[in-house]
Design an enzyme around this catalytic site. Structure first.
Site, PDB file in Angstrom:
ATOM      1  N   THR A   1       0.824  -1.214   0.000  1.00  0.00           N
ATOM      2  CA  THR A   1       0.000   0.000   0.000  1.00  0.00           C
ATOM      3  C   THR A   1       0.857   1.264   0.000  1.00  0.00           C
ATOM      4  O   THR A   1       0.524   2.241  -0.671  1.00  0.00           O
ATOM      5  CB  THR A   1      -0.946   0.016   1.215  1.00  0.00           C
ATOM      6  OG1 THR A   1      -0.187  -0.230   2.407  1.00  0.00           O
ATOM      7  CG2 THR A   1      -2.019  -1.045   1.079  1.00  0.00           C
ATOM      8  N   GLY A   2       1.955   1.258   0.763  1.00  0.00           N
ATOM      9  CA  GLY A   2       2.827   2.431   0.781  1.00  0.00           C
ATOM     10  C   GLY A   2       3.476   2.673  -0.560  1.00  0.00           C
ATOM     11  O   GLY A   2       3.576   3.819  -1.029  1.00  0.00           O
TER      12      GLY A   2
END
Length: 273
Positions: free
Chosen positions: A219-220
């Site tokens: 996600t990052g």
């Protein structure tokens, strides 16, 4: 994205990911390329290292030499002239310094740093000795740095428990040289996720309902590369961040589970219509 000039020549908008390969395909270089493609941006790559990992664990990391890392940077920037740079996992201090030297050498623009330190499965991805180099060598070259809460604590030295702590941490990171700081709220608690932007002068909050899912691997990487892609397309920073957050949320709502561990966002969830 392909644009046409007044002379009728096609111009391709390029962004480059300087990061590490994820053999499981969910994070790192692979997530960045998927995100660039979903935004219509041509993706180039510079690899700092490779990992042996899947959706369950990281079982090995092998870095590339700093000399080869620098040669990749020179090859990409001298020919493809990227409009934005996304930086992910760099492994250790020597590779951080090599990347910083390359960014200065080529006067890189729209530099977005995702200061990757620990994997979703708990493996350390940045040597402890690399943190000082990240602060002193790389942050001053970044237009935006996107730490999660533990990363913001590590970069700033501020223990974050309240909103005031988060604002203090953002200010400390900005004082280290980053032009803007986006402290992500995914590691926080509560019904909402609040991402906090500090642009060097003002604070802006991006708040949205928390999405309950295990499709959180990468996600990052996905958010930072989405922001970089939008910057490459000429979108202003705050709007690029808002678009990046919306893109990630679309992917989380339709998460994919290719293995038996953590899932990943669907990078084309909102782009298939």
């Amino acid at each position: 994205m392909v644009k046409t000039s007044a002379k009728g020549r096609r111009r391709i908008v390029c962004a480059v990911s300087i990061a590490t390969s994820d053999s499981g395909g969910g994070a790192g270089i692979q997530a960045d390329l998927l995100t660039f493609a979903a935004h219509g941006v041509y993706g180039a790559t510079v690899l700092a290292a490779g990992t042996a990992q899947n959706t369950v664990r990281v079982s090995g990391i092998e870095p590339f030499s700093t000399r080869f890392l620098s040669r990749q940077i020179d090859a990409v920037f001298s020919d493809l002239h990227p409009e934005a740079v996304k930086i992910g996992m760099l492994y250790d201090a020597p590779r951080i310094r090599a990347v910083a030297d390359g960014l200065r050498r080529h006067r890189a623009k729209n530099v977005v740093l995702d200061p990757v330190m620990v994997s979703k499965t708990g493996a350390r991805l940045l040597a402890r000795s690399g943190l000082a180099s990240l602060r002193t060598k790389l942050l001053p070259l970044c237009d935006l740095v996107t730490p999660n809460l533990p990363e913001a604590e590590a970069l700033s030295g501020v223990r974050i428990r309240r909103d005031a702590d988060r604002r203090l941490a953002a200010g400390v990171i900005a004082d280290q040289g980053a032009r803007a700081v986006l402290i992500k709220g995914g590691h926080g608690r509560g019904a909402d996720v609040t991402d906090l932007l500090f642009d060097g002068r003002f604070f802006t909050e991006f708040r949205a309902p928390r999405i309950r899912t295990r499709a959180t691997h990468g996600t990052g990487c996905t958010l930072s590369s989405a922001i970089a892609a939008n910057l490459a397309l000429g979108i202003a920073l705050e709007d690029a961040i808002l678009r990046g957050i919306r893109y990630l949320r679309d992917g989380l709502k339709k998460g994919l589970f290719p293995g038996s561990g953590f899932g990943v966002p669907d990078h084309f969830a909102g782009r298939t219509k």
